[in-house]
Design an enzyme around this catalytic site. Structure first.
Site, PDB file in Angstrom:
ATOM      1  CD  GLN A  44      -7.635  -0.313   3.050  1.00  0.00           C
ATOM      2  OE1 GLN A  44      -6.705   0.510   3.006  1.00  0.00           O
ATOM      3  NE2 GLN A  44      -7.624  -1.328   3.889  1.00  0.00           N
ATOM      4  CD  GLU A  92      -2.681   1.269   2.530  1.00  0.00           C
ATOM      5  OE1 GLU A  92      -3.715   1.971   2.494  1.00  0.00           O
ATOM      6  OE2 GLU A  92      -2.368   0.589   3.527  1.00  0.00           O
ATOM      7  CD  GLU A 109      -7.234   1.609   6.539  1.00  0.00           C
ATOM      8  OE1 GLU A 109      -6.556   0.786   7.167  1.00  0.00           O
ATOM      9  OE2 GLU A 109      -6.877   2.111   5.457  1.00  0.00           O
TER      10      GLU A 109
END
Length: 257
Positions: free
Chosen positions: A199, A138, A235
């Site tokens: 996300q 990420e 998130e």
């Protein structure tokens, strides 16, 4: 859209098994977590079985957050610890039926860090493959985590190409991408073949995805048109009790399942 509750951010006041139950009661289709390792694995497994929710991902241990490590995989001279964290995460993921592991890179930059990260990711992909587990990386924006080894989608893509493992994919966190680079729609279109998980959170406050710079009605519609069928990770940081922050789901969520 279907959504996954990121239990590193949502229902943090609850033990992980109870947070899984709360996510199911709230209508989420899946869960994901950061570091499950302090909870009894059998209790987590029982909560997943009871609710029928899949756990989509978990993270490798972050190292010492107090000194800003935020992961071990890219830290020069820490290969043994990084591999131990990978081994632990694979054992937990295989026991819990988790299909993807986020290998946290850590805060280190430069050629030595890149070489360390590539070597650890190659190890992770090789070790995870027999279990059918994917490895995720990420990019994290430099405003929130200065010095993180992967600060942009371009850096993450370059690392995926360098490692060249079929089970290495990208977490596309719309919050981090918007904060670091912008142009979320174009980047989603370009990077979809490499994306393993998406996300969301509002920008710039990282609250629920119902306000701020990004129009998530547009983003979710684009994801559907691009064929992204997996649950999208919520998130974000609730401002108060998680249950009071879920009004956005009535607008965007399909029936769970």
């Amino acid at each position: 859209m279907r959504f996954s509750a990121n239990l590193g951010f949502l229902w943090r006041e609850l033990e992980l098994p109870d947070a899984i139950r709360a996510a199911a009661a709230a209508g989420f289709s899946a869960v994901e977590c950061h570091w499950p390792y302090d909870a009894p694995r059998s209790a987590i497994r029982a909560a997943l079985d009871e609710t029928g929710l899949p756990m989509l991902s978990l993270n490798t241990r972050p190292g010492d957050l107090a000194v800003g490590e935020f992961g071990l995989c890219a830290l020069p001279g820490r290969a043994a610890e990084a591999r131990a964290a990978i081994d632990q995460s694979i054992a937990w993921a295989s026991a819990l039926g988790v299909p993807q592991i986020h290998a946290m890179a850590g805060c280190a930059r430069g050629p030595e860090a890149e070489a360390a990260l590539a070597a650890t990711l190659a190890y992770a992909c090789l070790e995870a493959a027999p279990y059918g587990i994917g490895i995720l990386i990420e990019p994290i924006n430099p405003h929130d985590v200065p010095g993180y080894a992967l600060a942009s989608t371009a850096e993450a893509v370059a690392m995926i190409e360098r490692v060249a493992a079929p089970n290495l994919r990208l977490i596309f966190d719309c919050y981090h991408v918007q904060r670091a680079e912008g142009d979320v729609s174009a980047r989603l279109r370009a990077l979809m073949p490499l994306i393993g998980h998406v996300q969301v959170a509002s920008v710039p406050d990282r609250g629920p995805p119902d306000h701020g710079e990004l129009d998530y009605g547009h983003v979710f519609g684009l994801l559907e048109r691009l064929g992204h069928a997996a649950p999208v990770g919520a998130e974000y940081r609730p401002d108060g009790p998680t249950g009071d922050s879920l009004g956005w789901m009535a607008r965007f969520a399909a029936s769970p399942g």
